[in-house]
Enzyme design. Structure first.
Site, mmCIF file in Angstrom:
data_model
loop_
_atom_site.group_PDB
_atom_site.id
_atom_site.type_symbol
_atom_site.label_atom_id
_atom_site.label_comp_id
_atom_site.label_asym_id
_atom_site.label_seq_id
_atom_site.Cartn_x
_atom_site.Cartn_y
_atom_site.Cartn_z
ATOM 1 N N SER A 1 -17.860 -52.484 7.846
ATOM 2 C CA SER A 1 -17.474 -53.472 8.846
ATOM 3 C C SER A 1 -17.778 -54.853 8.283
ATOM 4 O O SER A 1 -18.665 -54.991 7.428
ATOM 5 C CB SER A 1 -18.289 -53.263 10.124
ATOM 6 O OG SER A 1 -18.205 -54.389 10.978
ATOM 7 N N TYR B 1 -26.030 -51.900 15.244
ATOM 8 C CA TYR B 1 -24.790 -51.734 14.478
ATOM 9 C C TYR B 1 -24.854 -52.526 13.175
ATOM 10 O O TYR B 1 -24.500 -52.028 12.106
ATOM 11 C CB TYR B 1 -23.608 -52.199 15.337
ATOM 12 C CG TYR B 1 -22.245 -51.952 14.730
ATOM 13 C CD1 TYR B 1 -21.700 -50.673 14.687
ATOM 14 C CD2 TYR B 1 -21.481 -53.007 14.233
ATOM 15 C CE1 TYR B 1 -20.435 -50.445 14.154
ATOM 16 C CE2 TYR B 1 -20.221 -52.790 13.707
ATOM 17 C CZ TYR B 1 -19.695 -51.509 13.672
ATOM 18 O OH TYR B 1 -18.452 -51.291 13.147
#
Length: 256
Positions: free
Chosen positions: A144, A157
């Site tokens: 990501s 995350y």
């Protein structure tokens, strides 16, 4: 079947929807046999049908990447049914948002276990078999932009994706002598089920689009195209790299 991945076998975790599904279909269309992994049969079977419609062969192996026994079974079943495994795509991922002071241990464990632990031990099972057979291979992690870019209220995350960035760099060096390449794809804002809330919030969406130099959300096909490059002979000399697939977001991001 001809194609850039003809004769190759690719395992793709979390490929019942979204980016994982798109990668499975793209790989199948280029001649790969794809192993579709997901928690539930519905999504896995849908991906299998689409991969076969794209001209490839596909099997499904259900399992939970947070359970090491399931990750071992995924690789073992691949060898049992197909006799080889050339490409691993660590795509399974989740995010759970919360203010840092409210994050529960349960949610932290869930995010780290799927995004980082799952990728770690699935890669280990993949590498062990390649090493025994003295075969080269490709590891592609769907990371990501948040492996490098802040994301307030998603601390777990970011910690998981930051860990994936360092794991990729470390393994590129350690596994290079075995002929195994390791790279990350770091999507930005992509139209997937995970981003459904964002897509339905016009104000949030417009603020985000203003931060993206290319002025649009990414598509799953934007990401699968990079995965194909890394899996094919075109990417044979690429290892230890992160490919930001984000329309320029990471170079232009600022908190509102």
């Amino acid at each position: 079947m001809s194609g850039r991945l003809a004769g190759k076998v690719a395992v793709i975790s979390g490929s019942g929807s979204g980016i994982g599904q798109a990668i499975a279909i793209r790989f199948a269309s280029e001649g790969a046999t794809v192993v579709i992994n997901d928690l539930k049969p519905e999504g896995a079977n849908e991906t299998k049908a689409k991969a076969e419609a794209a001209g490839g062969k596909a099997i499904t192996v259900l399992g939970d990447v947070t359970k090491t026994a399931d990750t071992h079974n995924l690789i073992e079943e691949t060898y049992k049914q197909l006799g080889r495994c050339d490409i691993l795509v660590n795509n399974a991922g989740i995010e759970i948002g919360a203010d840092f002071w409210d994050v529960t241990e349960k949610d932290y464990d869930a995010v780290l276990n799927v995004n980082l632990k799952g990728a770690f031990f699935l890669t280990q099972a993949f590498v062990r078999r390649l090493r025994e057979a003295k075969q080269p291979g490709r590891v592609i992690n769907v990371s990501s932009v948040h492996e490098d870019m802040v994301f307030p209220h998603f601390a777990s995350y970011c910690a998981a994706k930051g860990g994936m960035r360092m794991l990729m760099r470390n393994l590129a060096v350690e596994l290079g002598p075995l002929g195994i390449t390791v790279n990350n794809i770091a999507p930005g804002a992509v139209i997937t089920p995970m981003n459904a809330n964002l897509l339905n919030n016009k104000e949030q969406l417009n603020a985000l689009l203003a931060n993206i130099p290319l002025g649009r959300m990414g598509t799953v096909d934007d990401v699968s195209a990079v995965a194909l490059f890394l899996a094919s002979e075109d990417g044979a000399y690429v290892t230890g790299s992160t490919y930001f697939t984000d329309g320029g977001l990471i170079r232009n991001y600022h908190e509102q």
